[in-house]
Enzyme design. Structure first.
Site, PDB file in Angstrom:
ATOM      1  N   SER A  12       0.822  -1.207   0.000  1.00  0.00           N
ATOM      2  CA  SER A  12       0.000   0.000   0.000  1.00  0.00           C
ATOM      3  C   SER A  12       0.863   1.268   0.000  1.00  0.00           C
ATOM      4  O   SER A  12       1.870   1.344   0.688  1.00  0.00           O
ATOM      5  CB  SER A  12      -0.869  -0.024   1.259  1.00  0.00           C
ATOM      6  OG  SER A  12      -1.601   1.155   1.347  1.00  0.00           O
ATOM      7  N   GLY A  19      -3.873   3.588   1.043  1.00  0.00           N
ATOM      8  CA  GLY A  19      -4.620   3.714   2.293  1.00  0.00           C
ATOM      9  C   GLY A  19      -5.888   4.540   2.115  1.00  0.00           C
ATOM     10  O   GLY A  19      -5.848   5.630   1.547  1.00  0.00           O
ATOM     11  N   CYS A  79       0.117   3.346  10.818  1.00  0.00           N
ATOM     12  CA  CYS A  79       0.677   4.467  10.073  1.00  0.00           C
ATOM     13  C   CYS A  79       1.300   5.469  11.043  1.00  0.00           C
ATOM     14  O   CYS A  79       0.621   5.983  11.913  1.00  0.00           O
ATOM     15  CB  CYS A  79      -0.383   5.172   9.225  1.00  0.00           C
ATOM     16  SG  CYS A  79       0.324   6.574   8.351  1.00  0.00           S
ATOM     17  N   LYS A 102      -2.214  -4.876   9.441  1.00  0.00           N
ATOM     18  CA  LYS A 102      -0.825  -4.437   9.223  1.00  0.00           C
ATOM     19  C   LYS A 102      -0.249  -3.865  10.516  1.00  0.00           C
ATOM     20  O   LYS A 102      -0.793  -2.920  11.081  1.00  0.00           O
ATOM     21  CB  LYS A 102      -0.780  -3.399   8.100  1.00  0.00           C
ATOM     22  CG  LYS A 102       0.633  -3.052   7.640  1.00  0.00           C
ATOM     23  CD  LYS A 102       0.587  -2.224   6.358  1.00  0.00           C
ATOM     24  CE  LYS A 102       1.962  -1.974   5.773  1.00  0.00           C
ATOM     25  NZ  LYS A 102       1.865  -1.241   4.499  1.00  0.00           N
ATOM     26  N   ILE A 147       6.515  -5.465   8.088  1.00  0.00           N
ATOM     27  CA  ILE A 147       6.299  -4.336   8.967  1.00  0.00           C
ATOM     28  C   ILE A 147       5.831  -3.105   8.179  1.00  0.00           C
ATOM     29  O   ILE A 147       6.165  -2.960   7.001  1.00  0.00           O
ATOM     30  CB  ILE A 147       7.604  -3.977   9.720  1.00  0.00           C
ATOM     31  CG1 ILE A 147       8.731  -3.640   8.760  1.00  0.00           C
ATOM     32  CG2 ILE A 147       7.996  -5.062  10.669  1.00  0.00           C
ATOM     33  CD1 ILE A 147      10.023  -3.136   9.421  1.00  0.00           C
ATOM     34  N   THR A 160       6.215   1.138   8.206  1.00  0.00           N
ATOM     35  CA  THR A 160       7.482   1.881   8.259  1.00  0.00           C
ATOM     36  C   THR A 160       7.957   2.111   9.695  1.00  0.00           C
ATOM     37  O   THR A 160       7.161   2.159  10.634  1.00  0.00           O
ATOM     38  CB  THR A 160       7.332   3.245   7.568  1.00  0.00           C
ATOM     39  OG1 THR A 160       6.202   3.920   8.133  1.00  0.00           O
ATOM     40  CG2 THR A 160       7.140   3.083   6.079  1.00  0.00           C
ATOM     41  N   GLY A 176       9.135  -5.176   3.936  1.00  0.00           N
ATOM     42  CA  GLY A 176      10.133  -4.303   4.521  1.00  0.00           C
ATOM     43  C   GLY A 176      11.440  -4.457   3.767  1.00  0.00           C
ATOM     44  O   GLY A 176      12.218  -5.367   4.038  1.00  0.00           O
TER      45      GLY A 176
END
Lengths: 262, 303
Positions: free
Chosen positions: B21, B46, B130, B165, B191, B193, B243
Site C-alpha cells: 500500500s 490507504g 501508520c 498491518k 512491517i 514503516t 520491509g
C-alpha cells in the site's frame, strides 16, 4: 490539455557527455530502437547505479529530443551524490531511464508572442519548448538568468531557436540583476504567454509579474519525488483543487491553478 | 513449473507476491510497465472514511539505502473509492486489496463496511500502524489492547479476509500480533514503516514538514525479517512479510523466515517492473532447489 503517452523503462547509451561548466554536464543519450514520443516539459526518472547509499531515481527534465539523431539530451547539475554519479558517465555508458513522465507545457493553438524564462539549470526544458514553438511558426524570446556568465547554459542552442536575453547576478553577461529586473519586462504589453522554469523564488517572482500584467503563465516545478508515477504522493503541490502530484498532474502548472502568494 | 499459489484466510493468491500500500497507487499507474495480472495481489492506497488532504509538502527524504515518507494517508475517502476508483480497477485479474485506515474505531468500522460491499475486493489490510497520522493510526498498533479492540470491531462488520498491518515501532510486536489474532484477524502483515527523521544541517531544519516520518527501503530489511520470524513462530494465522524487499532472494528470505506471502514496496520506485521479476525469481529458486510448491520453503529456515 494533458496528453497521455505510454511510459517506458529502458536502457539508453551515452553518445556524448559534454561539460558545460564545472557543475553542469550535457548528456546526449541514444539507443538502436527509435526513442519513444515525448514532449517539452516532460521528464525522465533516471536510475542511479553503483552509488553507495543512493536508492531512488532522479527526475531530470527533457532538454532536447533530436529526432534526426535519435538523441535525448539531459542537462544535469551536480547537487548531490546522485547527480554527481550521473556527471561521471562517459561515452558508451548505459543509463536506465523511465520516460516520458508528466504532462509537459501547453502549446498555443495559434501563433502568439511567447517568453521563455529560465534560471540556472532550470533553462533545461525551455530548449525543447522553443523548438516546438518554432515548429508551430513562432520565434520565442528566451530570458535566461544565471549567477555569472560562466553559469549561462546553452547560449548557442537557444540562439538558434529564438531571441536570447540574459541577466546575471554579477553583471558579467547581459543585464545585471534577476530575470524579473530585465528591461524586456519593463516594456508594456509585450508577451501573450510566459513559460518559466527555475528556482522557486524566481518562478514566484515571474508568476507575480505575469499575474500583475495579466499574462498567461505556466511554471515547471521540481518538488522532491520518489515514484514519478503518481503512486507515492510525495511530490504534491498545493493547488486550488487540493494537493496534486507534480509528477503526473505537473510538473507544469498554470499559475492560476496554484495557491502561491502572488 | 512449481506451484506458486498460497492461501491467506479464504484468499487464494496465484503467487506470494503483492505490492505494498502507498507504493503502487491503484495498480493502474504501473500498467504501462507490467502485466498486473501476474501479481498475487495489489494492495491499494490507504483509504479512510473521510477524505484526507494528507500532510504538507515536503513529504519525502532519501536516506542511506532507504527513504522517509510523511504522506499522511492522502485519499479521497472510502465512498469516492467505491464510486469512482473501484469501477476502473475491479476487472484487474488479481486480488485487489484495500488498505483501510481510520482515526477512531467508528471510522475504521465505517470504512471497512463500505469496502465490504465491493464484490471484487476480497480482502482488506487494516492499517493500525501508520506513523504519519497524528490522531489514531499507529496509536492503535502500539498497544495490544487497543489493537485488539479495533480489530474486534472491524471483524464484526467485515465478512471477508481481514489482514492487519502491524507497526514495528513497538517493544514487543509478538504480543500485538497475538492480540490481533485472538481478536479475529485472518492474517497479519508486517512491517509498516519505522519511525525516523532527517535533518538538513545547512538550514538547521527538518527535511519533512512533519519532522518525523516512516522509513522504508532496503535499510529496514533486517529489522523486518527479524520481526516476521518472531511473529511467524508465535501465531497460527498466515504472516505477510514486507520491509525492504528489492529482489527475489530477499522475498525468499522472508518466506523462509515464515511469511506465507510478501509485499514489495519502495522497490517499485526504483524499478517499476520489480514485482514481476520477484515472481519469476521465486519460480527460478524453486526450480533450482527441485521443489514443487512454494509452500515447501515457507517457514523453512533451518536454525
Amino acid at each position: 490539455m494533458q496528453q497521455i503517452m505510454k511510459k517506458h523503462v529502458c536502457d539508453l547509451t551515452v553518445a556524448e557527455a559534454v561539460w558545460l561548466h564545472e557543475r553542469c554536464i550535457l548528456l546526449k543519450l541514444t539507443r538502436d530502437e527509435v526513442l519513444p514520443p515525448m514532449k517539452a516539459g516532460q521528464f525522465a526518472e533516471v536510475r542511479i547505479d553503483d552509488t553507495p547509499g543512493v536508492l531512488l531515481r532522479r527526475p531530470i527534465s527533457i532538454h532536447r529530443v533530436v529526432r534526426e539523431k535519435n538523441e535525448l539530451w539531459l542537462l544535469v547539475q551536480t547537487v548531490g551524490r546522485g547527480t554527481q554519479r550521473l556527471a561521471m558517465l562517459q561515452n558508451g555508458d548505459v543509463l536506465n531511464v523511465m520516460l516520458p513522465l508528466g504532462n509537459g507545457f501547453t502549446l498555443p493553438e495559434s501563433p502568439c508572442r511567447t517568453l521563455l524564462v529560465g534560471g540556472g539549470v532550470g533553462v533545461a526544458p525551455l530548449l525543447q519548448l522553443g523548438v516546438e514553438l518554432r515548429a508551430l511558426g513562432m520565434r520565442p524570446t528566451f530570458l535566461l538568468g544565471a549567477r555569472t556568465a560562466n553559469d549561462v547554459l546553452q547560449m548557442r542552442e537557444f540562439g538558434q531557436v529564438g531571441e536570447v536575453c540574459v541577466t546575471t547576478e554579477d553583471g558579467s553577461m547581459g543585464e545585471s540583476g534577476f530575470v524579473t529586473q530585465h528591461s524586456l519586462l519593463k516594456r508594456k504589453d509585450t508577451f501573450d504567454r510566459i513559460y518559466c522554469c527555475g528556482p522557486k523564488p524566481m518562478m514566484m517572482a515571474v508568476a507575480r509579474y505575469a499575474h500583475e500584467h495579466e499574462v498567461w503563465c505556466e511554471v515547471s516545478l521540481e518538488n522532491r519525488m520518489a515514484c514519478g508515477l503518481g503512486a507515492c504522493l510525495c511530490c504534491v503541490e498545493k493547488t486550488k483543487e487540493g494537493h496534486r502530484c507534480v509528477c503526473t498532474d505537473g510538473p507544469v502548472f498554470n499559475i492560476c491553478d496554484l495557491t502561491w502568494p502572488i | 513449473m512449481a506451484d506458486l499459489s498460497v492461501r491467506i484466510g479464504n484468499l487464494l493468491l496465484k503467487n506470494p507476491v503483492m505490492t505494498a500500500s502507498g507504493t503502487f497507487g491503484y495498480g493502474v499507474e504501473y500498467a504501462d510497465f507490467i502485466d498486473l495480472s501476474r501479481l498475487g495481489g495489489i494492495i491499494v492506497k490507504g483509504t479512510t472514511m473521510a477524505p484526507r488532504e494528507g500532510n504538507p509538502y515536503p513529504r519525502m527524504a532519501e536516506t542511506p539505502m532507504g527513504m522517509l515518507n510523511a504522506v499522511g494517508i492522502q485519499n479521497k475517502g472510502a465512498r469516492y473509492f467505491a464510486e469512482k476508483i473501484y469501477p476502473t480497477i475491479k476487472d484487474i485479474d488479481t486480488n485487489m486489496i484495500v488498505n483501510v485506515s481510520g482515526s477512531d474505531i467508528d471510522s475504521y468500522v465505517a470504512a471497512a463496511g463500505v469496502i465490504d460491499e465491493l464484490d471484487r475486493i476480497p480482502a482488506i489490510e487494516l492499517n493500525i500502524s501508520c506513523p504519519n497520522v497524528r490522531q489514531g493510526g499507529m496509536a492503535f498498533g502500539v498497544s495490544a489492547k487497543a489493537a485488539a479492540e479495533v480489530v474486534e470491531a472491524v471483524r464484526k462488520a467485515y465478512r471477508k479476509t481481514l489482514i492487519v498491518k502491524l507497526s514495528p515501532n513497538v517493544t514487543d510486536i509478538v504480543s500485538i500480533a497475538k492480540a490481533v489474532e485472538d481478536a479475529g484477524a485472518d492474517s497479519v502483515s508486517l512491517i509498516n514503516t519505522l519511525l525516523g527523521m532527517a535533518v538538513n544541517a545547512e538550514t538547521r531544519k527538518p527535511i519533512l514538514s512533519t519532522v518525523t516520518g516512516g522509513m522504508s527501503g532496503p535499510a529496514v530489511k533486517p529489522v523486518a525479517l527479524r520481526m516476521v520470524w518472531q511473529v511467524a513462530q508465535a501465531v497460527k494465522i498466515p504472516v505477510v512479510g514486507l520491509g525492504g524487499i528489492m529482489t527475489a532472494t530477499d522475498a525468499v528470505e522472508f518466506l523462509l523466515a515464515g511469511a506465507t506471502a510478501v509485499e514489495i514496496g519502495t522497490a517499485n520506485f526504483v524499478d517499476p517492473t520489480v514485482s514481476v521479476k520477484v515472481v519469476d525469481g521465486i519460480a527460478d529458486y524453486l526450480q533450482r532447489h527441485d521443489m514443487k510448491s512454494v509452500n515447501e520453503i515457507i517457514g523453512g529456515l533451518e536454525t
